[in-house]
Design an enzyme around this catalytic site. Sequence first.
Site, short mmCIF file in Angstrom:
data_model
loop_
_atom_site.label_atom_id
_atom_site.label_comp_id
_atom_site.label_asym_id
_atom_site.label_seq_id
_atom_site.Cartn_x
_atom_site.Cartn_y
_atom_site.Cartn_z
N ASP A 1 0.98 -1.23 -0.18
CA ASP A 1 -0.22 -0.04 -0.02
C ASP A 1 0.90 1.42 -0.10
O ASP A 1 2.02 1.24 0.35
CB ASP A 1 -1.07 -0.09 1.35
C1 BGC Z 1 -5.06 3.43 0.08
C2 BGC Z 1 -5.01 2.64 -1.11
C3 BGC Z 1 -4.83 3.01 -2.41
C4 BGC Z 1 -3.20 3.88 -2.30
C5 BGC Z 1 -3.11 4.62 -3.37
C6 BGC Z 1 -3.87 4.28 0.11
O1 BGC Z 1 -3.70 5.15 1.10
O2 BGC Z 1 -4.98 2.80 1.28
O3 BGC Z 1 -6.39 1.83 -0.96
O4 BGC Z 1 -4.78 2.26 -3.37
O5 BGC Z 1 -3.30 4.51 -1.09
O6 BGC Z 1 -3.77 5.91 -3.63
#
Ligand code: BGC
Length: 756
Positions: free
Chosen positions: A224
């Site tokens: 993530d």
């Molecule tokens: C989120 C993800 C997301 C990623 C990219 C993170 O803060 O938890 O779900 O895909 O950011 O935006």
Amino acid sequence: MDAALSLEQKAALVAGGGFWSTVGVPEAGIPSVVLTDGPHGVRRQTGGDDHLGIGESAPATCFPPAAGIASSWNPDLVERVGRALGEEARAQGVGVLLGPGVNIKRSPLCGRNFEYFSEDPLVSGVLGAAWVRGIQSTGVGASLKHFAVNNQETNRMTVSAEVDERTLREIYLPAFERVVVQEQPWTVMCSYNRINGVAAAENHWLLTELLRDEWGFEGLVVSDWGAVDARVPALAAGLDLEMPGPQADSVQAIVAAVKAGELDEAVLDTAVERVLALAARASGDRAGPDHGADDADLDELDHRIPAAHHVLAREAATESIVLLRNEGAILPLETAQAIAVIGEFARTPRFQGAGSSQVNPTRVDTALDAVSSIAPVEFAPGYSFDRHVDAAPLIAEAVAVARLSDTVLLFVGLPSGDESEGYDRTHLSLPAAQLALIEAVSAANPRTVVVLTNGAVVSLEPWHDSVPAIVEGWLLGQAGGSAVAEVLFGIVEPSGRLAESIPYRLQDTPSYLNFPGENDVVRYGEGVFVGYRYYESVDLPVRYPFGHGLSYTVFALFDLEVSRDGSRASVTVTNTGERPGAHVVQLYVSPAPSEVARPRRELRAFEKVWLEPGASTRVEFELDARAYAHWDTRTSGWVVPGGEYLVEVGHSAHDIALTAPVRRHPPAPGKLTLESRVAEFLAHPVTGPLFARAADGAGADGGINLLDMVASMPMRRLMRFPGVGDAFKRIGPLIAVANNPVVRGVAGWWQRRKRR
Ligand code: BGC
């Protein structure tokens, strides 16, 4: 592995090249891959980079978020939405769309529940798999997230979810497992949190032993955004790609660790291979090394896609709506009446959640426009999203409009700041001004239909009984406004069913005392008893149970038949009403009594069927052994204890229409040792009868049941007791006989025969 790549180049390849892309090495023919949110629309950023939905992004169809579309219980529909998402991603030069999210809704308070499907792993897994199937059929990869046990936003980057293994296996992992095993998503995104103390990003058990060795995952694990704390341990644990990038520190750390002999270069090579495989897959037959959209793609995006996908978004939204209550069949609405539309949400819809998933919609339908295009209406906003505005005059105006109309459509819900990625709610209530509005309007006009806008469950108290109809409108995507109008007027039949329970009170929810934890630790103290598994097990009434949802027609279930071994079940469903409609037939299994505490019933299969009035169809289900199993911590595997189970079919987790018993044979007797408990000797077909006789000989008296008293003792301990132990001691040598494979086989056969 491309021998031409230097150690530094390889170390750079396992981190992003930019905020939304991997590193490209044009001279080595390695294209960069664009990864973009997700899940319910393409958020291709055009300006500054951020991962919280703040910056601008190119227009894309905003489909209903997972909380909405989960209520469709319709994998075919979800697959079509997935395909549409893939087409749009592809047209925008995106190689991987970051979704779906299949985390379990442990508490209704989780700020990100709108991005997740259900409190139930089967619903989450089946719909998540359909989503991935749809996206990947277009040559775009999915990213299954957030792996794993990311069930709250509070301290999401640091909190440790303390969960026992059985609960992990039965509740928090099966949706991931199903999607991985069935669909092989191109990528899996590891979550921010820790699991039993170990960060997901550095969790070798999670990312390698479970995901790859056990489930056979062949794709790439991506972090993530910002989940990596220490790059070298993460790489060793199985985290292939760190995002976002570039990450000079990580590159340096990897190079240094390899040179110092602390990291086997082969581990790096494997991760690089996976990045290259992803790049090869994502470039597919696309144009250009950075697979930017070509002219033909963009042309298609401009013309065909928006219109067709808006229609699909509307269809998806209609199936996402759940008709919770419809006293006196006040719905569907007739057009020849005076209709009042009250509530700012009707004019200014909220149709998606806040944070990284936020899409810039190609257009937005409002319920006010859509209802007005079907019948003349009077409108009053009823409240303002500006919390500093005086509520009283708005309520007074709404009451005046309500009095003059035959029926009121009252749009209420959670304003956008109330739920979001990044934080959790602390209560389930609607804003106070809206509660006052509901009270005043329903008193002024008893024919008030409440239409809800919310990404996660809201309390329907104390106003529930004061209105005859309630429509759960979730967050419905850009076409939600017209979808609501179609359902209210019966142009489309309501067919949604709740994928999460609606409790009476926050205090009733099973995680209440353990959410969101303290000092960076959250204990999953409720274990496997999540959602309806808890409410049904302890007989706690809820306002609306999991699986509930009304239609404008009525369905009945007949003739449940279950095969002798419980592997097949079939049931007839009939539309006994006067309108066409769709019903979700739900099959639950209720466990045989066992020493392991199990939920009273668990959803094991479901199917949505469309039927004309008076029509019937036979629905067939297949049930594998897992439908009856629980995770056994002693053997680290699934077991099906012997005994009588019930196969139950019904309309919700609380409304079971038909049941049929299924007798499952006990597993073949395990090997006995001196550490085995007396109970195991008693249950064994060879030693059991002899033991019972020996116990008689030892003389149970005074109303004491000797066998019950000693059942939990390991045999070795029992044998150390003088007196009573002697009687058992003589049976010790029988262990060798009982463990003989031939004897065990015959004994198992005899046991099964006896129980028939
Ligand atoms: C989120 C993800 C997301 C990623 C990219 C993170 O803060 O938890 O779900 O895909 O950011 O935006």
